[in-house]
Design a protein around this motif. Structure first.
Motif, short mmCIF file in Angstrom:
data_model
loop_
_atom_site.label_atom_id
_atom_site.label_comp_id
_atom_site.label_asym_id
_atom_site.label_seq_id
_atom_site.Cartn_x
_atom_site.Cartn_y
_atom_site.Cartn_z
N LEU A 106 0.79 -1.17 0.55
CA LEU A 106 0.13 -0.34 0.02
C LEU A 106 0.80 1.03 0.28
N LEU A 107 1.97 0.66 0.86
CA LEU A 107 3.16 2.03 0.97
C LEU A 107 3.54 1.91 -0.91
N GLU A 108 3.73 1.59 -1.16
CA GLU A 108 4.32 1.80 -2.26
C GLU A 108 3.32 1.72 -3.33
N THR A 109 2.04 2.63 -2.94
CA THR A 109 1.18 3.17 -4.42
C THR A 109 1.22 4.43 -3.89
N LEU A 110 1.75 5.13 -3.39
CA LEU A 110 1.92 6.63 -2.75
C LEU A 110 3.04 6.85 -3.96
N VAL A 111 3.84 6.23 -4.06
CA VAL A 111 5.21 6.75 -4.81
C VAL A 111 4.39 7.48 -6.35
#
Length: 633
Positions: A106-111
C-alpha cells in the motif's frame, strides 16, 4: 497577438523537451524499483506485470511527444494510464489470493501520486484530463473500501494498519490531485491575463495596420528627446488625396498604400530616427539630431523618394505633404512642437500640396488656431461650454418684445469668449454644425416654453439647410420640448443656395409644412433676389443693418429711406413681416416708426441677454391683452 502566439509556442517546446528527458527518467525509476523488490511471491508474480504495463504507457507517451502529438493527447494518456495502473494495483491487492505484505505494498502506491501530479503540472488541464483525475480519485476511494471491507465480510478482523494506510492514500490523492488541479487552473488564468496585458500593451503602443509605434510611444520619445536637450526635428507627413484612393480603388488598396508608405519611411529615414503613425494617413518622423537645414534636406528627400514604390503598388501616382518644426527654435514643449509641424503641413495642403514647409509663426497662427478650435469645439457640448443668449425683437409701435433671437456663445476654458463669427465657420468646415445646430434648436425651444406667447428665432446655416434630414431634426426638437411650431422661427442666412438650390427649396417646403415660421436674415446684404421672395415659402425678412445706417439725416439717408419704403411696400403686398436690424439710437427708431416699419432689433433697443435676464424683462412688462402674440404672428 503575434507575441502571445510566440510565447505559447515557446511554452509547448519547453513542455516537449521536459517530457522527452523526464519520461526516460521515470522509466528508469520503474526498472530500479523492480530490481530492488523484496523477492516475495507478489514481487515475483504481480509487480513485474504492473511495471510492464506502466512502461508501456511511458513508452507510448514518449513516442507521442517525439512525433509531435498535441499536449492534450499526451497529457491524457499519461494521466489516464498512471491512474489506471494505480487502480489496478489496488484491485489486485483486494482480489488476488497471492500472499503479499499488504502494508508495504500500500505504501508503494503512494510513489505514483507524485508522478500523476507531475503530468498535471505539465498539462493544460483540459476537460478530458480533469475527468480522468476525478475518475482516479473516485476509483482509489472505491477500491480502498473494497480492499478494507472484503476480509471483514469473510469473518476477519478489520486491519487497522491497512485502514490508516488507505486513509493516507485517499487523503494524499484528493489533496494532491485537486491541489495540483487548482494550481494548474490558477497558473493558466494568470498566463492568459498576462498574455492579454501583453496584447493590450501592444495595441496601445503599436499601430496594427502598419506595425509602427503609435501616438503613445511618440509622446514618450518626444519627451525623452526634449529632456536630453540639444536640437531635433519633427516631420508630419500626410498622404495627399488619400480619400480618392479609398473611394476609387477600395479600402484594401488604401491599407496597402499606408503599409507601403510606412515601409518606405522606415527604409529611408536616417539611422536612429523614429517613424510613427498618428492616425488615418498621417505619419510622424522624429530626427533626433537634425537642425533646421538638415531637417529640411531630409524632408525633401522623403518627399521625393517615399512615394515611388507605393505608387507602383496601388497603380496611382501618390504625393506627400510634409510640415516640419525644429526644437527648440520653433517650440520648447514637445506637444507644441508636434502641433506646429502639423500646422505647417496643413499650410502645405492649402498651398497646393506636394511640398515641404517649416513652421512659420506669423503665417501659421491662423491655421493653428483653427486646429485648436476644431479640436476643442468637438468636445464643447459635452463639457457644457456652449450657451445661448437672446436678443429681443421689438414691436416698434409700443416697444414690446414679441420675439427673441437665440445667439450661440462659446466660453473656451483657455481662450475665453470665442466669437460666433469665428467658430461657426469652423463648425461648418469640420462637420460639427449638425450636432451643434440640433442642440441650439432643442435648447432654444425648451427656453421659449417659459416666455408665454413670445416667439423664438434660431439661425440656420446653408449647410443645415442642404441636409435632407434637417426637417426631421426640427420636428424632433418641437416634439421633445412640446413647443408649438408657430412659436419657432428659423432665420435663414441669405446665400445663393437659398435662392438657387432645389434641395434647399424642398427643405423650406417641408419646414413650412411643419408650421414653423421662416425668415430671411440679413436681407439686402448680398444675394437678394426679389422675384424669389414671391415663390419661397417664407413668412418674414430681416433687413440688414447696412440698409438703415444713413437714417435719418446721414449721407445715405435719402437712399435708405427710399429703400425702406420699397421693401415695406413689397412685404405688405406679399405679405411678410419686416424686421429692421441694427437700430442703434433714438433717431433711427423714430425714423423707422415714421415709415411704419413693424419690428426692430438692435443694441439701441436691447443688447443680447442671458436667458434669466430676458425672462426678467418679460416679467416687467404690463399685460398686453394678447396683442404681442398677434403682432408676432
Amino acid at each position: 497577438m503575434g507575441e502571445a502566439s510566440a510565447a505559447q509556442r515557446d511554452l509547448i517546446a519547453v513542455w516537449r523537451r521536459m517530457l522527452l528527458l523526464g519520461l526516460p527518467a521515470v522509466q528508469a525509476s520503474v526498472v530500479l524499483a523492480a530490481l530492488l523488490g523484496r523477492g516475495d511471491t507478489w514481487d515475483r508474480l504481480v509487480d513485474p506485470a504492473l511495471s510492464l504495463v506502466l512502461s508501456g504507457v511511458l513508452g507510448a507517451a514518449w513516442l507521442a511527444v517525439l512525433r509531435g502529438r498535441e499536449v492534450r493527447a499526451v497529457t491524457l494518456l499519461l494521466t489516464a494510464g498512471g491512474g489506471a495502473v494505480l487502480g489496478v494495483k489496488l484491485l489486485l491487492l483486494a482480489l488476488l489470493p497471492v500472499p503479499r505484505p499488504l502494508l508495504p505494498e500500500l505504501l508503494e502506491t503512494l510513489v505514483w501520486l507524485p508522478v500523476l501530479i507531475t503530468w498535471m503540472l505539465l498539462s493544460d488541464l483540459s476537460r478530458s484530463v480533469r475527468r480522468a483525475l476525478n475518475l482516479t480519485v473516485l476509483s482509489v476511494a472505491a477500491l480502498s473500501a473494497l480492499l478494507l471491507l472484503r476480509p471483514v465480510t469473510q469473518g476477519a478482523a478489520l486491519d487497522m494498519d491497512a485502514l490508516r494506510a488507505l486513509l493516507q492514500i485517499n487523503l494524499a490523492a484528493a489533496v494532491c490531485l485537486y491541489g495540483a488541479s487548482y494550481f494548474v487552473r490558477r497558473n493558466d488564468t494568470l498566463g492568459r491575463a498576462q498574455g492579454e496585458q501583453r496584447v493590450l500593451r501592444q495595441l496601445v503602443y503599436t499601430d496594427l495596420l502598419t506595425g509602427l509605434p503609435g501616438r503613445v510611444r511618440l509622446g514618450e520619445h518626444l519627451r525623452e528627446l526634449a529632456g536630453r536637450g540639444g536640437t531635433f526635428a519633427a516631420l508630419v507627413v500626410d498622404v495627399d488625396a488619400f480619400k480618392v484612393v479609398n473611394d476609387t480603388l477600395g479600402h484594401a488598396a488604401g491599407d496597402d498604400l499606408l503599409r507601403g508608405v510606412a515601409q518606405e519611411l522606415q527604409r529611408l529615414v536616417p539611422a536612429g530616427s523614429g517613424v510613427y503613425r498618428l492616425s488615418g494617413d498621417e505619419f510622424v518622423v522624429l530626427l533626433p539630431h537634425a537642425d533646421a537645414p538638415g531637417a529640411q534636406w531630409e524632408a525633401q528627400r522623403l518627399l521625393t523618394h517615399v512615394p515611388t514604390r507605393p505608387s507602383l503598388q496601388v497603380g496611382m501616382d501618390i504625393t506627400l505633404s510634409i510640415g516640419l518644426s525644429v526644437y527648440p527654435e520653433d517650440a520648447t514643449d514637445p506637444e507644441e512642437l508636434l502641433r506646429h509641424a502639423d500646422s505647417a503641413m496643413s499650410a502645405v495642403k492649402c498651398a497646393g500640396r506636394r511640398q515641404v514647409r517649416r513652421y512659420q509663426p506669423q503665417q501659421d497662427a491662423a491655421t493653428e488656431r483653427f486646429q485648436v478650435l476644431a479640436r476643442d469645439l468637438s468636445v464643447a457640448l459635452a463639457r457644457e461650454e456652449l450657451s445661448l443668449h437672446f436678443q429681443p425683437v421689438f414691436r416698434l409701435s409700443d416697444l414690446r418684445p414679441v420675439k427673441a433671437e437665440a445667439l450661440l456663445r462659446w466660453t473656451h476654458p483657455q481662450l475665453g469668449a470665442v466669437s460666433p463669427g469665428e467658430f461657426i465657420p469652423v463648425a461648418e468646415r469640420v462637420g460639427l454644425i449638425a450636432p451643434i445646430g440640433a442642440w441650439v434648436l432643442r435648447a432654444a425651444c425648451l427656453e421659449a416654453l417659459r416666455w408665454g406667447d413670445v416667439t423664438v428665432s434660431v439661425n440656420v446655416s446653408a449647410v443645415q439647410l442642404l441636409q435632407a434630414e434637417f426637417p426631421q431634426v426640427v420636428q424632433g426638437a418641437l416634439r421633445d420640448t412640446g413647443l408649438s411650431a408657430r412659436r419657432l422661427e428659423l432665420e435663414l442666412t441669405e446665400t445663393a443656395a437659398l435662392y438657387e438650390d432645389t434641395r434647399a427649396a424642398q427643405t423650406l417646403e417641408d419646414l413650412r409644412a411643419l408650421g414653423v415660421r421662416l425668415s430671411i436674415d440679413d436681407f439686402g446684404s448680398g444675394y437678394s433676389n426679389l422675384s424669389r421672395l414671391r415663390t419661397l415659402p417664407i413668412t418674414g425678412v430681416k433687413l440688414d443693418r447696412s440698409c438703415i445706417q444713413g437714417l435719418p439725416d446721414g449721407p445715405g439717408g435719402p437712399f435708405a429711406r427710399a429703400l425702406l419704403e420699397a421693401v415695406l411696400g413689397l412685404t405688405r403686398h406679399l405679405p411678410l413681416d419686416l424686421t429692421a436690424e441694427g437700430i442703434e439710437n433714438a433717431a433711427q427708431l423714430s425714423a423707422l416708426r415714421d415709415l411704419g416699419c413693424p419690428l426692430g432689433q438692435g443694441h439701441g433697443l436691447s443688447r443680447p441677454l442671458t436667458a434669466t435676464d430676458f425672462r426678467a424683462l418679460l416679467h416687467t412688462l404690463p399685460p398686453a391683452g394678447g396683442q404681442a402674440g398677434a403682432a408676432a404672428s
